[in-house]
Each structure stands twice: as structure tokens, then as C-alpha cells.
Write an enzyme that holds these catalytic residues in place. Structure first.
Site, mmCIF file in Angstrom:
data_model
loop_
_atom_site.group_PDB
_atom_site.id
_atom_site.type_symbol
_atom_site.label_atom_id
_atom_site.label_comp_id
_atom_site.label_asym_id
_atom_site.label_seq_id
_atom_site.Cartn_x
_atom_site.Cartn_y
_atom_site.Cartn_z
ATOM 1 N N TYR A 259 59.555 26.143 5.017
ATOM 2 C CA TYR A 259 60.627 26.535 4.106
ATOM 3 C C TYR A 259 60.113 27.180 2.821
ATOM 4 O O TYR A 259 60.582 26.879 1.722
ATOM 5 C CB TYR A 259 61.501 25.337 3.747
ATOM 6 C CG TYR A 259 62.331 24.780 4.882
ATOM 7 C CD1 TYR A 259 62.503 25.479 6.069
ATOM 8 C CD2 TYR A 259 62.965 23.551 4.758
ATOM 9 C CE1 TYR A 259 63.261 24.956 7.105
ATOM 10 C CE2 TYR A 259 63.730 23.016 5.788
ATOM 11 C CZ TYR A 259 63.869 23.727 6.965
ATOM 12 O OH TYR A 259 64.624 23.198 7.979
ATOM 13 N N ASN B 193 65.221 20.127 17.541
ATOM 14 C CA ASN B 193 65.532 21.193 18.506
ATOM 15 C C ASN B 193 64.890 20.961 19.878
ATOM 16 O O ASN B 193 64.669 21.906 20.634
ATOM 17 C CB ASN B 193 65.098 22.555 17.944
ATOM 18 C CG ASN B 193 65.720 22.859 16.601
ATOM 19 O OD1 ASN B 193 66.932 22.940 16.478
ATOM 20 N ND2 ASN B 193 64.891 22.992 15.575
ATOM 21 N N SER C 215 73.237 22.739 10.565
ATOM 22 C CA SER C 215 74.181 23.857 10.685
ATOM 23 C C SER C 215 75.563 23.399 11.125
ATOM 24 O O SER C 215 76.193 24.006 11.983
ATOM 25 C CB SER C 215 73.641 24.912 11.667
ATOM 26 O OG SER C 215 74.342 26.136 11.528
ATOM 27 N N LEU D 6 78.258 23.754 9.668
ATOM 28 C CA LEU D 6 79.250 24.785 9.348
ATOM 29 C C LEU D 6 78.924 26.115 10.022
ATOM 30 O O LEU D 6 79.502 27.152 9.685
ATOM 31 C CB LEU D 6 79.340 24.970 7.833
ATOM 32 C CG LEU D 6 79.636 23.693 7.030
ATOM 33 C CD1 LEU D 6 79.692 23.992 5.538
ATOM 34 C CD2 LEU D 6 80.937 23.037 7.489
ATOM 35 N N GLY E 179 76.462 28.101 9.822
ATOM 36 C CA GLY E 179 75.968 29.151 8.945
ATOM 37 C C GLY E 179 77.061 29.984 8.296
ATOM 38 O O GLY E 179 76.832 31.143 7.909
ATOM 39 N N GLY E 180 78.243 29.414 8.163
ATOM 40 C CA GLY E 180 79.377 30.127 7.555
ATOM 41 C C GLY E 180 80.193 30.937 8.529
ATOM 42 O O GLY E 180 81.233 31.505 8.159
ATOM 43 N N GLY F 139 73.486 23.716 -2.444
ATOM 44 C CA GLY F 139 72.877 23.233 -3.669
ATOM 45 C C GLY F 139 73.891 23.050 -4.791
ATOM 46 O O GLY F 139 73.511 22.869 -5.954
#
Length: 302
Positions: A57, A161, A212, A214, A216-217, A268
Site C-alpha cells: 500500500y 483472496n 470492497s 461498497l 469500489g463505489g 478516511g
């Protein structure tokens, strides 16, 4: 007062908060070290004491470590999860190298020690294999885990995963149970609901970490027929459940699965975090859960 309970991740596993704060995008939040610390304290006060990071990250582990260094006493109030195994390579022009996975013993130990240094801590509460390595030697992974455990650098181990068979393979080499499989769960992606991953975790009483949630929107922004159907369905359910947003409905939908997931929050903004926390109070019934399934699939159950 804490609004988020701690739950046992596995029969011999740790206690983590039912919602987990993800720090994947910390570098994009444009916060000072003090603002990062304030955000950490705010979500810990809500009861979200478990935080998720990873070696890949970017600078997020460094940035988190800088904030934690301002208040070292916070280390005793949180559980830190990190991940290893994705080697990102910025190849120079003309070089023929690609990003790849590496789960060799040396790579695992090196990555973990680097994460500890970046975070400014002596021990991880959990270390996860970030992605399945097609060249994974389960015996080497087990040796690395054993060494990290004995040295006190990592308390617990898990995966992310993984398929059910990959989980089973690695578990067959370990003396202690894996404590989670961090997988994508949302109303657009049903893979782990349908391919046996969540069945296996439920069988072993191991909680998944849902990332994830959501999508990723995409649920909010995509103009596909699937996303449009979902938005209509979720808006109606928000009214029925007394939710203030479809975000809350989505988290309630994810958390209703009997594998008992804990859910990652990626925002955030403390207001968005509080919005997710409010989803814990929603009581979604079975028919409502399947209404989301039908809206996503575009057809009724067989």
C-alpha cells in the site's frame, strides 16, 4: 462509549472489532500526522480498534507509523493487521520485469520486518498472505510463519483472496489455524458466496474479512442495469429499515451472512465511518437480503 463489539475471529484466534478500519488509501487522504492520529483516536473511541494495512500500500504503513509515534500508548488499544506477497516493480524503460507474487520464506520474513519498521511496532496482531501465489510452497510459508511466531513478531496468521482449496492446502501445513480469509463481499460480486469460500469458513467457524463492501463505489455510480436495479432496491430497503443511507443497507447485507464477516471500511472521513457503525443496529430479514440478491442478478431464485 464503544459502539462496535469485538468478536472472536476463529476458535483459537484473536478478538478483532466487528468493523475494521482500512488504511489502503491513507496516502490520498491528505492528512498531517496529527490529523491521522486524531482520526485513529476517533474510530477507536467508536470501538473500531482493528486496523488493516499491507506492504504494497505505498507509503500507508509509514504514514500510519508516523501518527502512532505521536501517541505510542495507542498501540495497546489497537490490533494491527498487515499483508505480504505482492511485489510491485517499477521497471525501467527496456527492462522486462513485471509485478509478481512471492511467498518464499525469505520474502515473507523480509516483508514482515519491513512492515514492522515502517509501522514503528514490534509485533503484528495478524499477518495475511495478500494474494494467492501460484508458485506457493506451503511448507516454506509454514516455516516462515513458525519463525515469525517464535520470534514474537506476529501473533496470528491468515490469508486474503484465497480459494477454499488454497486455504485448505496452507492450513494442512500449519500447526495453528488460519484466523481469516480477507475476501471481496458486496451485492455486485457474489463469487465467494457461490464458490464455497464462505461455506468453508463457516464450517471451520473462521470469520471472513469483507473488503470492497461498497464495490469500489460502483453501486452508487455505475450506469449498468445491475447497478440501477440495486440502487432502487437499496433505497426502498433504507426506508423500510430506517437507515439514513444505502451505504448502511449494504453493510447490513454483508454482515447478515452466516459466515459472520467482519467488514472493512475504506473511508478516511469519520462521518462515513460513523455511517457504517450505524449499520450494526439495522435488522435485515431473510426476504430483504434476497431482494438485494434478486436486484443484482436480475432474476428470481430458482
Amino acid at each position: 462509549m464503544s459502539l462496535v463489539d469485538k468478536v472472536l475471529m476463529a476458535p483459537e484466534g484473536p478478538l478483532f472489532s466487528k468493523l475494521i478500519q482500512g488504511y489502503w488509501r491513507l496516502g490520498a487522504w491528505d492528512m498531517t500526522a496529527q490529523q491521522r492520529l486524531t482520526f485513529l483516536k476517533q474510530h477507536v473511541e467508536l470501538g473500531i480498534s482493528t486496523v488493516d494495512n499491507a506492504a504494497i500500500y505505498g507509503d500507508s504503513e509509514v504514514l500510519f507509523g508516523e501518527a502512532l509515534a505521536l501517541a505510542p500508548e495507542m498501540r495497546e488499544q489497537i490490533q494491527i493487521v498487515s499483508k505480504f506477497g505482492i511485489n510491485g516493480i517499477a521497471a525501467a524503460e527496456g527492462e522486462h520485469r513485471v509485478s509478481h507474487y512471492d511467498s518464499s520464506k525469505a520474502a515473507i520474513i523480509r516483508s514482515t520486518e519491513n512492515s514492522l519498521q515502517r509501522l514503528g511496532v514490534e509485533q503484528l496482531d495478524a499477518l495475511l498472505v495478500h494474494r494467492p501465489d501460484f508458485l506457493m510452497d506451503a511448507d516454506q510459508v509454514a516455516e516462515a510463519f513458525s519463525e515469525l511466531k517464535q520470534s514474537g513478531k506476529v501473533k496470528h496468521f491468515g490469508v486474503s483472496n484465497f480459494t477454499a482449496s488454497q486455504f485448505e492446502l496452507l492450513q494442512s501445513r500449519l500447526s495453528e489455524p488460519l484466523i481469516t480469509n480477507q475476501v471481496e463481499i458486496n451485492p455486485i460480486n457474489f463469487d465467494v458466496i457461490e464458490n464455497g469460500v464462505l461455506d468453508q469458513l463457516q464450517q471451520q467457524r473462521v470469520r471472513p474479512m469483507a473488503w470492497s463492501c461498497l464495490a469500489g463505489g460502483a453501486i452508487f455510480n455505475a450506469q449498468t442495469q445491475q447497478a440501477q436495479r440495486l440502487r432502487v432496491c437499496l433505497e426502498l430497503l433504507a426506508q423500510e429499515l430506517g437507515a439514513t443511507s444505502i451505504t448502511q443497507v449494504i453493510f447490513a447485507w454483508v454482515l447478515k451472512h452466516p459466515s459472520n464477516p467482519v467488514a472493512l471500511i475504506g473511508s478516511g472521513k469519520i462521518e462515513r465511518v460513523k455511517e457504517a457503525v450505524a449499520a450494526l443496529a439495522l435488522k435485515m430479514n431473510t426476504e430483504q437480503w434476497y431482494r438485494v440478491w434478486v436486484a443484482s442478478k436480475g432474476f428470481s431464485v430458482p
